[in-house]
Design a protein around this motif. Structure first.
Motif, PDB file in Angstrom:
ATOM      1  N   SER A  91      15.153 -15.460  -6.860  1.00  0.00           N
ATOM      2  CA  SER A  91      15.149 -15.418  -5.298  1.00  0.00           C
ATOM      3  C   SER A  91      13.677 -14.511  -5.208  1.00  0.00           C
ATOM      4  CB  SER A  91      16.119 -15.062  -4.718  1.00  0.00           C
ATOM      5  OG  SER A  91      16.510 -13.629  -5.146  1.00  0.00           O
ATOM      6  N   PHE A  92      13.269 -13.845  -5.913  1.00  0.00           N
ATOM      7  CA  PHE A  92      12.117 -12.801  -5.638  1.00  0.00           C
ATOM      8  C   PHE A  92      11.431 -12.680  -7.076  1.00  0.00           C
ATOM      9  CE2 PHE A  92      15.692  -9.932  -5.681  1.00  0.00           C
ATOM     10  CZ  PHE A  92      15.135  -8.962  -6.776  1.00  0.00           C
ATOM     11  N   ILE A  93      10.038 -12.235  -6.792  1.00  0.00           N
ATOM     12  CA  ILE A  93       9.307 -11.710  -7.712  1.00  0.00           C
ATOM     13  C   ILE A  93       8.748 -10.404  -7.404  1.00  0.00           C
ATOM     14  CG2 ILE A  93       7.087 -11.982  -8.801  1.00  0.00           C
ATOM     15  CD1 ILE A  93       7.251 -14.775  -8.176  1.00  0.00           C
ATOM     16  N   ARG A  94       8.828  -9.366  -8.573  1.00  0.00           N
ATOM     17  CA  ARG A  94       8.250  -8.197  -8.184  1.00  0.00           C
ATOM     18  C   ARG A  94       7.149  -7.762  -8.942  1.00  0.00           C
ATOM     19  NH1 ARG A  94      11.440  -3.282  -9.597  1.00  0.00           N
ATOM     20  NH2 ARG A  94      11.974  -4.244 -11.785  1.00  0.00           N
ATOM     21  N   ILE A  95       6.178  -7.330  -8.290  1.00  0.00           N
ATOM     22  CA  ILE A  95       4.885  -7.038  -8.831  1.00  0.00           C
ATOM     23  C   ILE A  95       4.409  -5.728  -8.747  1.00  0.00           C
ATOM     24  CG2 ILE A  95       3.965  -9.208  -8.091  1.00  0.00           C
ATOM     25  CD1 ILE A  95       2.598  -8.281  -5.983  1.00  0.00           C
ATOM     26  N   GLN A  96       3.412  -5.309  -9.613  1.00  0.00           N
ATOM     27  CA  GLN A  96       2.589  -4.112  -9.776  1.00  0.00           C
ATOM     28  C   GLN A  96       1.822  -3.629  -8.565  1.00  0.00           C
ATOM     29  OE1 GLN A  96       4.383  -2.504 -12.347  1.00  0.00           O
ATOM     30  NE2 GLN A  96       5.055  -4.612 -12.656  1.00  0.00           N
ATOM     31  N   PRO A  97       1.882  -2.297  -7.955  1.00  0.00           N
ATOM     32  CA  PRO A  97       1.101  -1.792  -6.819  1.00  0.00           C
ATOM     33  C   PRO A  97      -0.443  -1.576  -7.260  1.00  0.00           C
ATOM     34  CG  PRO A  97       2.274  -0.144  -7.590  1.00  0.00           C
ATOM     35  CD  PRO A  97       2.846  -1.295  -8.404  1.00  0.00           C
ATOM     36  N   THR A  98      -1.153  -1.454  -6.380  1.00  0.00           N
ATOM     37  CA  THR A  98      -2.844  -1.071  -6.851  1.00  0.00           C
ATOM     38  C   THR A  98      -2.582   0.455  -7.318  1.00  0.00           C
ATOM     39  OG1 THR A  98      -3.432  -2.228  -4.852  1.00  0.00           O
ATOM     40  CG2 THR A  98      -5.070  -0.827  -5.739  1.00  0.00           C
ATOM     41  N   PRO A  99      -3.106   0.441  -8.678  1.00  0.00           N
ATOM     42  CA  PRO A  99      -3.098   1.885  -9.466  1.00  0.00           C
ATOM     43  C   PRO A  99      -4.027   2.870  -8.783  1.00  0.00           C
ATOM     44  CG  PRO A  99      -4.114   0.274 -10.654  1.00  0.00           C
ATOM     45  CD  PRO A  99      -3.845  -0.602  -9.315  1.00  0.00           C
ATOM     46  N   ILE A 100      -3.884   3.063  -7.555  1.00  0.00           N
ATOM     47  CA  ILE A 100      -4.673   4.087  -6.718  1.00  0.00           C
ATOM     48  C   ILE A 100      -3.732   5.029  -5.958  1.00  0.00           C
ATOM     49  CG2 ILE A 100      -6.643   4.440  -5.244  1.00  0.00           C
ATOM     50  CD1 ILE A 100      -7.807   2.119  -5.999  1.00  0.00           C
ATOM     51  N   PRO A 101      -3.640   6.219  -6.119  1.00  0.00           N
ATOM     52  CA  PRO A 101      -2.786   7.124  -5.369  1.00  0.00           C
ATOM     53  C   PRO A 101      -3.056   6.665  -3.821  1.00  0.00           C
ATOM     54  CG  PRO A 101      -3.786   8.271  -7.137  1.00  0.00           C
ATOM     55  CD  PRO A 101      -4.493   7.164  -7.096  1.00  0.00           C
ATOM     56  N   SER A 102      -2.126   6.798  -3.083  1.00  0.00           N
ATOM     57  CA  SER A 102      -2.186   6.328  -1.588  1.00  0.00           C
ATOM     58  C   SER A 102      -3.369   7.472  -0.755  1.00  0.00           C
ATOM     59  CB  SER A 102      -0.977   6.369  -0.810  1.00  0.00           C
ATOM     60  OG  SER A 102      -0.142   7.502  -0.867  1.00  0.00           O
ATOM     61  N   ALA A 103      -2.883   8.787  -1.284  1.00  0.00           N
ATOM     62  CA  ALA A 103      -3.866   9.701  -0.734  1.00  0.00           C
ATOM     63  C   ALA A 103      -5.395   9.727  -0.827  1.00  0.00           C
ATOM     64  CB  ALA A 103      -3.339  11.034  -1.207  1.00  0.00           C
ATOM     65  N   GLU A 104      -5.738   8.938  -2.081  1.00  0.00           N
ATOM     66  CA  GLU A 104      -7.223   8.766  -2.226  1.00  0.00           C
ATOM     67  C   GLU A 104      -7.643   7.367  -1.893  1.00  0.00           C
ATOM     68  OE1 GLU A 104      -7.636   9.223  -6.502  1.00  0.00           O
ATOM     69  OE2 GLU A 104      -6.441  11.093  -6.505  1.00  0.00           O
ATOM     70  N   ALA A 105      -6.859   6.784  -1.182  1.00  0.00           N
ATOM     71  CA  ALA A 105      -7.242   5.119  -1.046  1.00  0.00           C
ATOM     72  C   ALA A 105      -7.637   5.205   0.235  1.00  0.00           C
ATOM     73  CB  ALA A 105      -6.082   4.228  -0.934  1.00  0.00           C
ATOM     74  N   LYS A 106      -8.812   4.521   0.663  1.00  0.00           N
ATOM     75  CA  LYS A 106      -9.329   4.295   1.972  1.00  0.00           C
ATOM     76  C   LYS A 106      -8.806   3.167   2.525  1.00  0.00           C
ATOM     77  CE  LYS A 106     -13.760   6.486   0.416  1.00  0.00           C
ATOM     78  NZ  LYS A 106     -15.228   6.445   0.321  1.00  0.00           N
ATOM     79  N   PHE A 107      -9.220   2.955   3.778  1.00  0.00           N
ATOM     80  CA  PHE A 107      -8.635   1.695   4.540  1.00  0.00           C
ATOM     81  C   PHE A 107      -9.159   0.295   3.890  1.00  0.00           C
ATOM     82  CE2 PHE A 107      -9.973  -1.796   7.269  1.00  0.00           C
ATOM     83  CZ  PHE A 107      -8.747  -2.100   8.041  1.00  0.00           C
ATOM     84  N   LEU A 108     -10.322   0.303   2.997  1.00  0.00           N
ATOM     85  CA  LEU A 108     -10.788  -0.823   2.646  1.00  0.00           C
ATOM     86  C   LEU A 108      -9.849  -1.233   1.413  1.00  0.00           C
ATOM     87  CD1 LEU A 108     -14.524  -0.717   2.418  1.00  0.00           C
ATOM     88  CD2 LEU A 108     -13.237  -2.182   3.841  1.00  0.00           C
TER      89      LEU A 108
END
Length: 219
Positions: A91-108
Motif C-alpha cells: 500500500s505504500f513505498i518508503r523512500i530516503q530523504p535528501t541528505p542535506i540537514p534542513s538547517a543548511e538547506a535553501k529554498f531551492l
C-alpha cells in the motif's frame, strides 16, 4: 497494525525473517528493494507476495534506497521501485530523504525535492499507492518543521511522512514531535529509541497507522 521490517536484517534469509515476524506477533511485512528483493525484478516480488500470503502476513510496504536529490531521470529510476511494490501488492513505498540537514538547506533544495516528489507521487498514484519519506536526523526531514514544509510544498495527497524517534532528542520532545506531525503521518518506525508512550498516543489517535518494527521484538 504492527509490520515487521526486513531492512535491519540484510544477512538473514526471508524465510527466517518470516519466522521472526510471527514470533514478534506482527500482522504484516515490509520488504526492502536491495537485499531481499531487487527493484525491477517483478518475479521476485510476485514470489514474495505469495510467500507472505501463505504465512498470513500481509505485504504492507516496500522500503527503497531511492533517495531524493540525486540528478537523474526520475521516472526511469523510480519505475523499477514501483513495479516491485505493485507486484508485492503493497500500500505504500518508503523512500530516503535528501541528505542535506534542513538547517543548511535553501529554498531551492526544498523546491527541488518537492518537484521530484510530485513526479514520483503521480506515478505511485496510478497504482493507488502512497509515498512515505523517512524522517531522519541530518537530512531534509530532520525536524517536524522541515517535514511539514516539504509536504506542503509537494502538495500531493498520497505523500506522507514515515516518522521515527530521534535518539538525540528527549523522550518528551520526541512525543511532542510525533503529536505535531499527526496529520502528516503515513507510518511510524519502532526503533531502538521507541517508548510505550508513543504507542499509547498512536493507539488513541491513529489506531490504524502502520507501525514498522525494526528491532525484531515488540517491547
Amino acid at each position: 497494525m504492527v509490520v515487521f521490517s526486513m531492512i535491519q536484517y540484510p544477512t538473514i534469509s526471508a524465510d527466517d525473517l518470516f519466522t521472526l515476524a510471527k514470533e514478534a506477533g506482527t500482522t504484516g511485512m515490509e520488504w526492502d528493494d536491495t537485499v531481499h528483493l531487487h527493484a525491477g525484478r517483478t518475479h521476485e516480488a510476485t514470489d514474495a507476495y505469495w510467500q507472505a500470503v501463505r504465512t498470513n502476513l500481509a505485504p504492507v510496504s516496500l522500503v527503497s534506497q531511492y533517495t531524493l536529490g540525486s540528478k537523474r531521470n526520475i521516472q526511469e529510476e523510480f519505475l523499477p521501485v514501483i513495479d516491485c511494490a505493485f507486484a508485492l501488492h503493497t500500500s505504500f513505498i518508503r523512500i530516503q530523504p535528501t541528505p542535506i540537514p534542513s538547517a543548511e538547506a535553501k529554498f531551492l533544495t526544498f523546491n527541488a525535492a518537492a518537484q521530484e516528489l510530485r513526479t514520483i507521487c503521480d506515478l505511485a498514484n496510478t497504482f493507488d499507492m502512497e509515498v512515505h519519506v523517512i524522517a531522519r536526523p541530518g537530512t531534509l526531514t530532520d525536524t517536524p518543521e522541515s517535514i511539514r514544509r516539504l509536504i506542503k510544498m509537494a502538495n500531493c495527497r498520497n505523500f506522507k511522512c514515515s516518522w521515527q524517534p530521534d535518539p538525540a532528542v528527549s523522550d518528551q520532545d520526541n512525543l511532542k514531535n510525533l503529536q505535531s506531525l499527526r496529520e502528516y503521518l503515513g507510518s511510524v518506525v519502532m526503533n531502538a529509541s521507541w517508548k510505550k508512550e508513543y504507542a499509547t498516543y498512536l493507539e488513541s489517535t491513529l489506531p490504524n497507522l502502520p507501525i514498522l518494527l525494526e528491532t525484531g521484538r515488540i517491547s
